[in-house]
Scaffold this motif. Structure first.
Motif, PDB file in Angstrom:
ATOM      1  N   GLY A  41     -22.169  32.376 -16.552  1.00 15.44           N
ATOM      2  CA  GLY A  41     -23.203  31.502 -17.100  1.00 15.44           C
ATOM      3  C   GLY A  41     -23.318  30.189 -16.359  1.00 15.44           C
ATOM      4  O   GLY A  41     -24.031  29.291 -16.788  1.00 15.44           O
ATOM      5  N   GLN A  42     -22.591  30.080 -15.240  1.00 16.49           N
ATOM      6  CA  GLN A  42     -22.634  28.867 -14.416  1.00 16.49           C
ATOM      7  C   GLN A  42     -22.858  29.267 -12.952  1.00 16.49           C
ATOM      8  O   GLN A  42     -22.463  30.349 -12.531  1.00 16.49           O
ATOM      9  CB  GLN A  42     -21.304  28.098 -14.504  1.00 16.49           C
ATOM     10  CG  GLN A  42     -20.848  27.773 -15.908  1.00 16.49           C
ATOM     11  CD  GLN A  42     -21.405  26.454 -16.400  1.00 16.49           C
ATOM     12  OE1 GLN A  42     -22.001  25.694 -15.656  1.00 16.49           O
ATOM     13  NE2 GLN A  42     -21.197  26.163 -17.669  1.00 16.49           N
ATOM     14  N   GLU A  43     -23.483  28.389 -12.203  1.00 16.41           N
ATOM     15  CA  GLU A  43     -23.574  28.544 -10.751  1.00 16.41           C
ATOM     16  C   GLU A  43     -22.807  27.398 -10.110  1.00 16.41           C
ATOM     17  O   GLU A  43     -23.025  26.239 -10.458  1.00 16.41           O
ATOM     18  CB  GLU A  43     -25.028  28.545 -10.279  1.00 16.41           C
ATOM     19  CG  GLU A  43     -25.754  29.837 -10.601  1.00 16.41           C
ATOM     20  CD  GLU A  43     -27.110  29.940  -9.921  1.00 16.41           C
ATOM     21  OE1 GLU A  43     -27.387  29.141  -9.000  1.00 16.41           O
ATOM     22  OE2 GLU A  43     -27.902  30.819 -10.313  1.00 16.41           O
ATOM     23  N   GLY A  44     -21.881  27.742  -9.208  1.00 12.98           N
ATOM     24  CA  GLY A  44     -21.065  26.722  -8.564  1.00 12.98           C
ATOM     25  C   GLY A  44     -21.669  26.232  -7.264  1.00 12.98           C
ATOM     26  O   GLY A  44     -22.316  26.987  -6.528  1.00 12.98           O
ATOM     27  N   ILE A  45     -21.444  24.964  -6.981  1.00 11.72           N
ATOM     28  CA  ILE A  45     -21.943  24.337  -5.746  1.00 11.72           C
ATOM     29  C   ILE A  45     -20.798  23.561  -5.118  1.00 11.72           C
ATOM     30  O   ILE A  45     -20.222  22.670  -5.749  1.00 11.72           O
ATOM     31  CB  ILE A  45     -23.101  23.364  -6.031  1.00 11.72           C
ATOM     32  CG1 ILE A  45     -24.178  24.038  -6.896  1.00 11.72           C
ATOM     33  CG2 ILE A  45     -23.707  22.841  -4.733  1.00 11.72           C
ATOM     34  CD1 ILE A  45     -25.134  23.057  -7.524  1.00 11.72           C
ATOM     35  N   LEU A  46     -20.471  23.887  -3.887  1.00  7.97           N
ATOM     36  CA  LEU A  46     -19.438  23.159  -3.139  1.00  7.97           C
ATOM     37  C   LEU A  46     -20.117  22.194  -2.182  1.00  7.97           C
ATOM     38  O   LEU A  46     -20.932  22.597  -1.350  1.00  7.97           O
ATOM     39  CB  LEU A  46     -18.547  24.131  -2.361  1.00  7.97           C
ATOM     40  CG  LEU A  46     -17.452  23.490  -1.499  1.00  7.97           C
ATOM     41  CD1 LEU A  46     -16.436  22.743  -2.371  1.00  7.97           C
ATOM     42  CD2 LEU A  46     -16.743  24.549  -0.657  1.00  7.97           C
ATOM     43  N   VAL A  47     -19.772  20.910  -2.315  1.00  9.19           N
ATOM     44  CA  VAL A  47     -20.411  19.870  -1.504  1.00  9.19           C
ATOM     45  C   VAL A  47     -19.366  19.200  -0.624  1.00  9.19           C
ATOM     46  O   VAL A  47     -18.347  18.704  -1.123  1.00  9.19           O
ATOM     47  CB  VAL A  47     -21.086  18.804  -2.392  1.00  9.19           C
ATOM     48  CG1 VAL A  47     -21.788  17.753  -1.521  1.00  9.19           C
ATOM     49  CG2 VAL A  47     -22.065  19.455  -3.351  1.00  9.19           C
ATOM     50  N   ASN A  48     -19.604  19.205   0.690  1.00 15.20           N
ATOM     51  CA  ASN A  48     -18.747  18.493   1.632  1.00 15.20           C
ATOM     52  C   ASN A  48     -19.242  17.055   1.740  1.00 15.20           C
ATOM     53  O   ASN A  48     -20.360  16.801   2.198  1.00 15.20           O
ATOM     54  CB  ASN A  48     -18.782  19.168   3.005  1.00 15.20           C
ATOM     55  CG  ASN A  48     -18.149  20.544   2.974  1.00 15.20           C
ATOM     56  OD1 ASN A  48     -17.069  20.723   2.433  1.00 15.20           O
ATOM     57  ND2 ASN A  48     -18.830  21.523   3.536  1.00 15.20           N
ATOM     58  N   LEU A  49     -18.414  16.113   1.321  1.00 18.07           N
ATOM     59  CA  LEU A  49     -18.844  14.714   1.257  1.00 18.07           C
ATOM     60  C   LEU A  49     -18.920  14.040   2.620  1.00 18.07           C
ATOM     61  O   LEU A  49     -19.627  13.055   2.788  1.00 18.07           O
ATOM     62  CB  LEU A  49     -17.894  13.925   0.350  1.00 18.07           C
ATOM     63  CG  LEU A  49     -17.783  14.431  -1.088  1.00 18.07           C
ATOM     64  CD1 LEU A  49     -16.738  13.630  -1.842  1.00 18.07           C
ATOM     65  CD2 LEU A  49     -19.125  14.355  -1.789  1.00 18.07           C
ATOM     66  N   TYR A  50     -18.155  14.551   3.583  1.00 16.43           N
ATOM     67  CA  TYR A  50     -18.110  13.881   4.879  1.00 16.43           C
ATOM     68  C   TYR A  50     -18.558  14.797   5.994  1.00 16.43           C
ATOM     69  O   TYR A  50     -18.028  14.778   7.093  1.00 16.43           O
ATOM     70  CB  TYR A  50     -16.690  13.371   5.152  1.00 16.43           C
ATOM     71  CG  TYR A  50     -16.230  12.386   4.110  1.00 16.43           C
ATOM     72  CD1 TYR A  50     -16.710  11.081   4.094  1.00 16.43           C
ATOM     73  CD2 TYR A  50     -15.355  12.779   3.104  1.00 16.43           C
ATOM     74  CE1 TYR A  50     -16.322  10.192   3.120  1.00 16.43           C
ATOM     75  CE2 TYR A  50     -14.955  11.889   2.116  1.00 16.43           C
ATOM     76  CZ  TYR A  50     -15.439  10.592   2.135  1.00 16.43           C
ATOM     77  OH  TYR A  50     -15.049   9.713   1.154  1.00 16.43           O
ATOM     78  N   GLY A  51     -19.567  15.603   5.716  1.00 17.82           N
ATOM     79  CA  GLY A  51     -20.104  16.481   6.750  1.00 17.82           C
ATOM     80  C   GLY A  51     -21.100  15.753   7.619  1.00 17.82           C
ATOM     81  O   GLY A  51     -21.267  14.532   7.543  1.00 17.82           O
ATOM     82  N   SER A  52     -21.809  16.512   8.426  1.00 21.04           N
ATOM     83  CA  SER A  52     -22.770  15.903   9.342  1.00 21.04           C
ATOM     84  C   SER A  52     -23.946  15.288   8.595  1.00 21.04           C
ATOM     85  O   SER A  52     -24.552  14.329   9.041  1.00 21.04           O
ATOM     86  CB  SER A  52     -23.282  16.960  10.336  1.00 21.04           C
ATOM     87  OG  SER A  52     -23.839  18.063   9.621  1.00 21.04           O
ATOM     88  N   GLU A  53     -24.283  15.886   7.426  1.00 17.30           N
ATOM     89  CA  GLU A  53     -25.362  15.345   6.605  1.00 17.30           C
ATOM     90  C   GLU A  53     -24.872  15.272   5.166  1.00 17.30           C
ATOM     91  O   GLU A  53     -25.100  16.168   4.382  1.00 17.30           O
ATOM     92  CB  GLU A  53     -26.610  16.228   6.712  1.00 17.30           C
ATOM     93  CG  GLU A  53     -27.203  16.287   8.104  1.00 17.30           C
ATOM     94  CD  GLU A  53     -28.489  17.092   8.120  1.00 17.30           C
ATOM     95  OE1 GLU A  53     -29.213  17.045   7.112  1.00 17.30           O
ATOM     96  OE2 GLU A  53     -28.754  17.747   9.112  1.00 17.30           O
ATOM     97  N   GLU A  54     -24.182  14.218   4.837  1.00 19.40           N
ATOM     98  CA  GLU A  54     -23.499  14.069   3.557  1.00 19.40           C
ATOM     99  C   GLU A  54     -24.378  14.487   2.381  1.00 19.40           C
ATOM    100  O   GLU A  54     -25.403  13.905   2.128  1.00 19.40           O
ATOM    101  CB  GLU A  54     -23.048  12.627   3.369  1.00 19.40           C
ATOM    102  CG  GLU A  54     -22.057  12.174   4.434  1.00 19.40           C
ATOM    103  CD  GLU A  54     -21.735  10.707   4.292  1.00 19.40           C
ATOM    104  OE1 GLU A  54     -22.138  10.119   3.278  1.00 19.40           O
ATOM    105  OE2 GLU A  54     -21.106  10.148   5.194  1.00 19.40           O
ATOM    106  N   GLY A  55     -23.931  15.525   1.671  1.00 16.14           N
ATOM    107  CA  GLY A  55     -24.658  15.973   0.502  1.00 16.14           C
ATOM    108  C   GLY A  55     -25.970  16.656   0.810  1.00 16.14           C
ATOM    109  O   GLY A  55     -26.700  17.036  -0.089  1.00 16.14           O
ATOM    110  N   GLY A  56     -26.318  16.835   2.085  1.00 19.91           N
ATOM    111  CA  GLY A  56     -27.574  17.466   2.456  1.00 19.91           C
ATOM    112  C   GLY A  56     -27.394  18.938   2.721  1.00 19.91           C
ATOM    113  O   GLY A  56     -27.321  19.755   1.812  1.00 19.91           O
ATOM    114  N   ASN A  57     -27.291  19.306   3.998  1.00 21.50           N
ATOM    115  CA  ASN A  57     -27.106  20.711   4.349  1.00 21.50           C
ATOM    116  C   ASN A  57     -25.682  21.183   4.122  1.00 21.50           C
ATOM    117  O   ASN A  57     -25.409  22.379   4.203  1.00 21.50           O
ATOM    118  CB  ASN A  57     -27.510  20.948   5.810  1.00 21.50           C
ATOM    119  CG  ASN A  57     -29.008  20.828   6.008  1.00 21.50           C
ATOM    120  OD1 ASN A  57     -29.764  21.088   5.088  1.00 21.50           O
ATOM    121  ND2 ASN A  57     -29.422  20.422   7.190  1.00 21.50           N
ATOM    122  N   ASP A  58     -24.767  20.266   3.878  1.00 20.46           N
ATOM    123  CA  ASP A  58     -23.370  20.649   3.659  1.00 20.46           C
ATOM    124  C   ASP A  58     -23.150  21.021   2.196  1.00 20.46           C
ATOM    125  O   ASP A  58     -22.265  20.509   1.517  1.00 20.46           O
ATOM    126  CB  ASP A  58     -22.437  19.507   4.078  1.00 20.46           C
ATOM    127  CG  ASP A  58     -22.554  19.219   5.563  1.00 20.46           C
ATOM    128  OD1 ASP A  58     -22.785  20.166   6.321  1.00 20.46           O
ATOM    129  OD2 ASP A  58     -22.432  18.054   5.949  1.00 20.46           O
TER     130      ASP A  58
END
Length: 207
Positions: A41-58
């Motif tokens: 009942g949930q969808e998970g999202i993993l976000v890399n905070l220090y990638g090439s595009e913070e919070g964008g394509n990462d």
């Protein structure tokens, strides 16, 4: 013999330091890794905070048990079940300038598979998006439709008005990755009309 004892002491000290360093490094690695389970009942999202595009394509979807580094990553969980919200009242003005009050109740759910797309746009918890952005879309739908009609037209065709508002809101939310399940307007007429209705009711009850 003295030299041998001194060498042994140095060896013991060096070994102790090395062991402590190894323990510290191992603990640091353990502390730097966390695990979370994405429930049904949930969808998970993993976000890399220090990638090439913070919070964008990462941003990537995740399921099941997820291991992540809390210093460089964050995991969001977006529910896919229906959420019912009673929004605060707001005003909307008819074409002739009279004020209507809306007490909307909205039942909405995220369309499955849309979690990452929604996050890339809003970068927030789903509850915050529903409380703020979906509320803004709801106000916009009511106000745009009420602004185009006179007070008499609204009262005479309330059902059509609410159907039109629902259609506009459903279309807007669908583009944003949400599905509108139910909409209750809680529409309150201008005070002048409300008093007239009360007088008519009083006359009917007590002729």
């Amino acid at each position: 013999m003295v030299i041998t004892i001194t060498a042994m002491k140095k060896y013991i000290i060096i070994s102790a330091i090395a062991l402590m360093a190894l323990i510290v490094v191992s603990m640091a690695k353990l502390v730097s890794v966390c695990c979370v389970r994405i429930e049904s009942g949930q969808e998970g999202i993993l976000v890399n905070l220090y990638g090439s595009e913070e919070g964008g394509n990462d941003v990537s979807p995740v399921i099941g048990f997820v291991w992540y580094n809390p210093f460089t990553q964050v995991v969001y969980e977006y529910p896919t079940f229906v959420q019912k919200v009673d929004y605060p009242a707001f005003s909307a003005y008819a074409k002739d300038g009279l004020e209507f009050t809306v007490y909307p109740t909205v039942s909405v759910k995220m369309i499955e598979g849309q979690a990452t797309r929604i996050f890339r746009k809003y970068r927030s918890e789903l509850s915050d998006i529903i409380d703020i952005s979906v509320f803004d879309y709801t106000k916009e739908a009511f106000r745009s439709q009420i602004n185009n009609l006179t007070t008499d037209e609204i009262i005479a065709n309330r059902g059509i008005l609410e159907m039109t508002v629902r259609k506009q809101l459903a279309t807007t939310l669908n583009k944003e990755g949400f599905q509108l399940e139910q909409l209750v307007s809680g529409l309150v007429y201008p005070s002048h009309y409300s008093k007239c209705c009360q007088c008519e009711c009083s006359t009917d009850i007590n002729p």
